[in-house]
Design a protein around this motif. Structure first.
Motif, PDB file in Angstrom:
ATOM      1  N   CYS A  46      -4.360  21.298  10.729  1.00  0.00           N
ATOM      2  CA  CYS A  46      -4.644  22.454  11.590  1.00  0.00           C
ATOM      3  C   CYS A  46      -5.600  22.159  12.742  1.00  0.00           C
ATOM      4  N   SER A  47      -6.301  21.026  12.714  1.00  0.00           N
ATOM      5  CA  SER A  47      -7.237  20.725  13.800  1.00  0.00           C
ATOM      6  C   SER A  47      -7.396  19.209  13.979  1.00  0.00           C
ATOM      7  N   PRO A  48      -6.314  18.519  14.328  1.00  0.00           N
ATOM      8  CA  PRO A  48      -6.438  17.064  14.506  1.00  0.00           C
ATOM      9  C   PRO A  48      -7.298  16.730  15.733  1.00  0.00           C
ATOM     10  N   LEU A  49      -7.983  15.589  15.665  1.00  0.00           N
ATOM     11  CA  LEU A  49      -8.732  15.126  16.836  1.00  0.00           C
ATOM     12  C   LEU A  49      -7.719  14.756  17.908  1.00  0.00           C
ATOM     13  N   GLY A  50      -7.943  15.195  19.120  1.00  0.00           N
ATOM     14  CA  GLY A  50      -7.034  14.870  20.214  1.00  0.00           C
ATOM     15  C   GLY A  50      -7.195  13.432  20.659  1.00  0.00           C
ATOM     16  N   ALA A  51      -6.312  13.001  21.541  1.00  0.00           N
ATOM     17  CA  ALA A  51      -6.346  11.625  22.041  1.00  0.00           C
ATOM     18  C   ALA A  51      -7.671  11.290  22.719  1.00  0.00           C
ATOM     19  N   ALA A  52      -8.323  12.278  23.295  1.00  0.00           N
ATOM     20  CA  ALA A  52      -9.590  12.042  23.984  1.00  0.00           C
ATOM     21  C   ALA A  52     -10.737  11.774  23.021  1.00  0.00           C
ATOM     22  N   HIS A  53     -10.528  12.029  21.734  1.00  0.00           N
ATOM     23  CA  HIS A  53     -11.614  11.867  20.762  1.00  0.00           C
ATOM     24  C   HIS A  53     -11.285  10.874  19.649  1.00  0.00           C
ATOM     25  N   LEU A  54     -10.281  10.052  19.841  1.00  0.00           N
ATOM     26  CA  LEU A  54      -9.895   9.101  18.796  1.00  0.00           C
ATOM     27  C   LEU A  54     -10.934   8.019  18.550  1.00  0.00           C
ATOM     28  N   HIS A  55     -11.881   7.851  19.470  1.00  0.00           N
ATOM     29  CA  HIS A  55     -12.932   6.850  19.291  1.00  0.00           C
ATOM     30  C   HIS A  55     -13.976   7.301  18.268  1.00  0.00           C
ATOM     31  N   LEU A  56     -13.986   8.577  17.921  1.00  0.00           N
ATOM     32  CA  LEU A  56     -14.970   9.113  16.980  1.00  0.00           C
ATOM     33  C   LEU A  56     -14.478   8.980  15.546  1.00  0.00           C
ATOM     34  N   LYS A  57     -15.371   8.580  14.659  1.00  0.00           N
ATOM     35  CA  LYS A  57     -15.045   8.631  13.238  1.00  0.00           C
ATOM     36  C   LYS A  57     -15.238  10.080  12.812  1.00  0.00           C
ATOM     37  N   PRO A 106     -20.741  11.081  21.199  1.00  0.00           N
ATOM     38  CA  PRO A 106     -20.372  10.409  22.451  1.00  0.00           C
ATOM     39  C   PRO A 106     -19.037  10.921  23.000  1.00  0.00           C
ATOM     40  N   ARG A 107     -19.026  11.230  24.292  1.00  0.00           N
ATOM     41  CA  ARG A 107     -17.804  11.716  24.946  1.00  0.00           C
ATOM     42  C   ARG A 107     -16.774  10.605  25.089  1.00  0.00           C
ATOM     43  N   ASP A 108     -17.257   9.378  25.368  1.00  0.00           N
ATOM     44  CA  ASP A 108     -16.362   8.251  25.632  1.00  0.00           C
ATOM     45  C   ASP A 108     -16.493   7.196  24.542  1.00  0.00           C
ATOM     46  N   GLY A 109     -15.451   6.398  24.414  1.00  0.00           N
ATOM     47  CA  GLY A 109     -15.493   5.274  23.505  1.00  0.00           C
ATOM     48  C   GLY A 109     -16.275   4.110  24.108  1.00  0.00           C
ATOM     49  N   ALA A 110     -16.794   3.254  23.253  1.00  0.00           N
ATOM     50  CA  ALA A 110     -17.545   2.089  23.705  1.00  0.00           C
ATOM     51  C   ALA A 110     -16.578   0.981  24.121  1.00  0.00           C
ATOM     52  N   LEU A 111     -16.892   0.325  25.238  1.00  0.00           N
ATOM     53  CA  LEU A 111     -16.068  -0.783  25.725  1.00  0.00           C
ATOM     54  C   LEU A 111     -16.716  -2.135  25.481  1.00  0.00           C
ATOM     55  N   THR A 126     -15.277   4.217  16.350  1.00  0.00           N
ATOM     56  CA  THR A 126     -14.312   3.156  16.091  1.00  0.00           C
ATOM     57  C   THR A 126     -14.295   2.283  17.336  1.00  0.00           C
ATOM     58  N   PHE A 127     -14.537   0.999  17.151  1.00  0.00           N
ATOM     59  CA  PHE A 127     -14.578   0.093  18.307  1.00  0.00           C
ATOM     60  C   PHE A 127     -13.221  -0.556  18.475  1.00  0.00           C
ATOM     61  N   ARG A 128     -12.618  -0.321  19.611  1.00  0.00           N
ATOM     62  CA  ARG A 128     -11.339  -0.974  19.958  1.00  0.00           C
ATOM     63  C   ARG A 128     -11.603  -1.877  21.137  1.00  0.00           C
ATOM     64  N   LYS A 129     -11.496  -3.163  20.905  1.00  0.00           N
ATOM     65  CA  LYS A 129     -11.764  -4.133  21.967  1.00  0.00           C
ATOM     66  C   LYS A 129     -10.789  -3.908  23.123  1.00  0.00           C
ATOM     67  N   PRO A 130     -11.324  -3.755  24.354  1.00  0.00           N
ATOM     68  CA  PRO A 130     -10.425  -3.491  25.493  1.00  0.00           C
ATOM     69  C   PRO A 130      -9.546  -4.686  25.837  1.00  0.00           C
TER      70      PRO A 130
END
Length: 130
Positions: A46-57, A106-111, A126-130
Motif C-alpha cells: 500500500c505504500s512502496p518507496l518510489g524510485a526517488a527513494h530507493l537509496h534509503l533503507k 537524505p534526499r539523494d543517494g550517496a555517489l 543502500t550504496f550503489r556504486k555509480p
C-alpha cells in the motif's frame, strides 16, 4: 615542458559527487521487531518507496530511549508531505504501536564513500556504486 614532479592532475567530477547532504522529512513508525516483517509486507503493497527513494533503507534499529522498547525498529512509512495510508495507521493502532513521528532522511543517494559516511549519519542508505 614541465617535469613529472611539477605536473598535477586534478580530478574533475560533476557537482553531485561533492554535494552536501540535503534532508527531507519522512513519517516513521517505531514498532517491535516481532511486527517488522508484517508491517513491511503491508507497506510493500500500500505504500512502496518510489524510485526517488530507493537509496534509503526502509528499516533501522530504534535508538535506545525510554519511548522505544529495547528490541524496536524504526520503519519509514512515506514522505511527510503525504498522509500515512489508512491501512498502515489501522495496523499500527491495532497492534498497540505508538503514534508516527517524523525523521529527517537524505534526499539523494550517496555517489562516493565519503558521501555515504556523511549521509548515513542521518539514516542508513543502500550504496550503489555509480
Amino acid at each position: 615542458m614541465a617535469s613529472a614532479e611539477e605536473a598535477q592532475l586534478v580530478e574533475l567530477l560533476p557537482e553531485e559527487y561533492s554535494r552536501p547532504v540535503s534532508l527531507i522529512a519522512f513519517h516513521v513508525a517505531v514498532v517491535p521487531k516481532s511486527l517488522g516483517g508484517e508491517l513491511l509486507k503491508l507497506l510493500g503493497s500500500c505504500s512502496p518507496l518510489g524510485a526517488a527513494h530507493l537509496h534509503l533503507k526502509r528499516v533501522r534499529a530504534a535508538p535506545a530511549t525510554a519511548a522505544a522498547a529495547p528490541a524496536a525498529l524504526q520503519v519509514l512509512l512515506c514522505p511527510a508531505e503525504g498522509a500515512v495510508p489508512e491501512e498502515v495507521t489501522g495496523f499500527l493502532s491495532a497492534k498497540g504501536c505508538q503514534d508516527c513521528c517524523r525523521a529527517e532522511v537524505p534526499r539523494d543517494g550517496a555517489l562516493t564513500r565519503s558521501q555515504l559516511s556523511e549521509f548515513s549519519a542521518h539514516w542508513p542508505l543502500t550504496f550503489r556504486k555509480p
